[in-house]
Design a protein around this motif. Structure first.
Motif, PDB file in Angstrom:
ATOM      1  N   ASN A 182      -3.663  30.548 -51.190  1.00 21.17           N
ATOM      2  CA  ASN A 182      -4.721  30.493 -50.160  1.00 21.17           C
ATOM      3  C   ASN A 182      -4.346  31.610 -49.044  1.00 21.17           C
ATOM      4  N   PRO A 185      -8.119  36.829 -48.989  1.00 21.68           N
ATOM      5  CA  PRO A 185      -8.378  37.571 -50.347  1.00 21.68           C
ATOM      6  C   PRO A 185      -8.548  39.177 -49.943  1.00 21.68           C
ATOM      7  N   ARG A 186      -8.071  39.890 -50.962  1.00 27.20           N
ATOM      8  CA  ARG A 186      -8.298  41.574 -50.570  1.00 27.20           C
ATOM      9  C   ARG A 186      -9.606  41.911 -50.579  1.00 27.20           C
ATOM     10  N   TRP A 187     -10.314  41.324 -51.654  1.00 31.05           N
ATOM     11  CA  TRP A 187     -11.727  41.828 -51.995  1.00 31.05           C
ATOM     12  C   TRP A 187     -12.821  41.085 -51.116  1.00 31.05           C
ATOM     13  N   TYR A 188     -12.667  39.920 -50.524  1.00 34.96           N
ATOM     14  CA  TYR A 188     -13.586  39.176 -50.101  1.00 34.96           C
ATOM     15  C   TYR A 188     -14.721  39.640 -49.170  1.00 34.96           C
ATOM     16  N   ARG A 193     -21.501  37.030 -50.393  1.00 33.53           N
ATOM     17  CA  ARG A 193     -21.374  35.847 -51.089  1.00 33.53           C
ATOM     18  C   ARG A 193     -22.792  35.789 -51.942  1.00 33.53           C
ATOM     19  N   ILE A 199     -15.326  32.343 -57.515  1.00 29.70           N
ATOM     20  CA  ILE A 199     -13.909  32.392 -57.186  1.00 29.70           C
ATOM     21  C   ILE A 199     -13.249  33.633 -57.701  1.00 29.70           C
ATOM     22  N   ARG A 202      -6.887  36.204 -56.337  1.00 31.18           N
ATOM     23  CA  ARG A 202      -6.520  36.417 -54.861  1.00 31.18           C
ATOM     24  C   ARG A 202      -7.174  35.824 -53.740  1.00 31.18           C
ATOM     25  N   GLU A 203      -8.412  35.214 -54.098  1.00 33.56           N
ATOM     26  CA  GLU A 203      -9.258  34.465 -53.130  1.00 33.56           C
ATOM     27  C   GLU A 203      -8.623  33.017 -53.266  1.00 33.56           C
ATOM     28  N   LYS A 204      -9.145  32.188 -51.995  1.00 35.40           N
ATOM     29  CA  LYS A 204      -8.622  30.757 -51.750  1.00 35.40           C
ATOM     30  C   LYS A 204      -9.426  30.401 -52.970  1.00 35.40           C
TER      31      LYS A 204
END
Length: 296
Positions: A182, A185-188, A193, A199, A202-204
């Motif tokens: 949790n 994230p690096r790439w979020y 979206r 998902i 590395r994302e929640k």
């Protein structure tokens, strides 16, 4: 230069580039490229002025700066890029258990290699070191039990002190960090979206993974080291076999073949199993032409 045109030299990520300004007073980087070459390992960026002049066969106002001393080599993280040293650099996104198993594969299957933690010098001590607010990780050395000893002329990665055994030049270095659950994230922030849930690693809600790096170096004319490096490479391929990623439109689920990565990449079986375990799971995400892309 003799004509007063500026010269710009840059070494980053193993790539050496040399540019010259088209006219005096103009920026060199925007001018002609005299050299674009990969001369060092991936992500390496340490190069002294003496090395640059020696490798390129040039002088500065008739003066050739000296090569770095042994102390400077260790302090500045420099490497021998003359061609007399061979490097093997491997990387993969993997889970923490897979990283430990890969290290064990090498140490337990190759009698010539010893494993040690490079911080305390303790044999096979899997010490987790704090690496910041969101990550933990480790850094381990591979030392040779036998074979030719390195000298500073060949610029080993470092020296490992193994308790009860002594000091050994490091043949290879394995580094890995396992991201805690949790985290941000690096790439979020780079992925709009999509309409459908997605998902990413590395994302929640994703999988705890990070980059594992293996670095080896040895004299180019050392055939025994070359053979050992090939054996370690084969262990890497068995543990992380290459796989081809495919691009999809996350919103529609349709394939986007023109966005497929060009070459296969090494893959952790645990990562592959996680991605395959749900339609909303993706190895990697990005955007292209306004389309939210996911890779699996």
């Amino acid at each position: 230069m003799a004509d007063d045109c500026e010269v710009y030299c840059r070494y980053r990520g193993g790539n050496l580039s040399v540019h010259i300004a088209a006219h005096p007073g103009e920026e060199a980087y925007a001018g002609d490229a005299l050299l674009e070459a990969v001369i060092g390992p991936y992500l390496h960026g340490g190069l002294s002025l003496g090395q640059l002049c020696r490798y390129a066969g040039i002088t500065i106002n008739g003066y050739a700066p000296p090569l770095p001393t042994a102390v400077e080599i260790l302090k500045e993280g420099l490497l021998d890029l003359s061609g007399e040293t061979t490097f093997l650099d491997l990387g993969v996104i993997c889970t923490h258990p897979s990283a430990i198993e890969f290290y064990d594969d090498i140490v337990n299957n190759l009698s010539e290699v010893m494993g040690c933690d490079d911080v305390n010098g303790n044999w096979h001590d899997f010490k987790l070191c704090d690496r910041g607010e969101f990550a933990i990780g480790w850094r381990m050395c591979l030392a040779r039990r036998s074979g030719p000893m390195y000298t500073m002329q060949h610029w080993p990665l470092e020296i490992a002190n193994i308790e009860g055994v002594g000091s050994f030049p490091v043949f290879g270095l394995i580094q890995h960090a396992a991201f805690q659950a949790n985290n941000p994230p690096r790439w979020y922030t780079y992925l709009c979206r999509p309409q459908k849930p997605a998902i990413l690693l590395r994302e929640k809600g994703g999988l705890d993974v990070d980059d594992l790096w293996l670095r080896l170096s040895f004299p180019a004319n050392d055939e025994s080291s070359r053979q050992l490096a090939e054996e370690i490479y084969n262990i890497f391929v068995r543990r992380f076999p290459p796989a081809t990623l495919l691009a999809y439109n996350i919103d529609t689920g349709e394939r986007v073949p023109d966005q497929d990565p060009i070459a296969p990449c090494p893959f952790d079986s645990r990562v592959a199993a996680w991605v395959a375990g749900g339609e909303d799971r993706w190895f990697w995400g990005t955007q292209s032409c306004g389309i939210p892309l996911g890779y699996r």
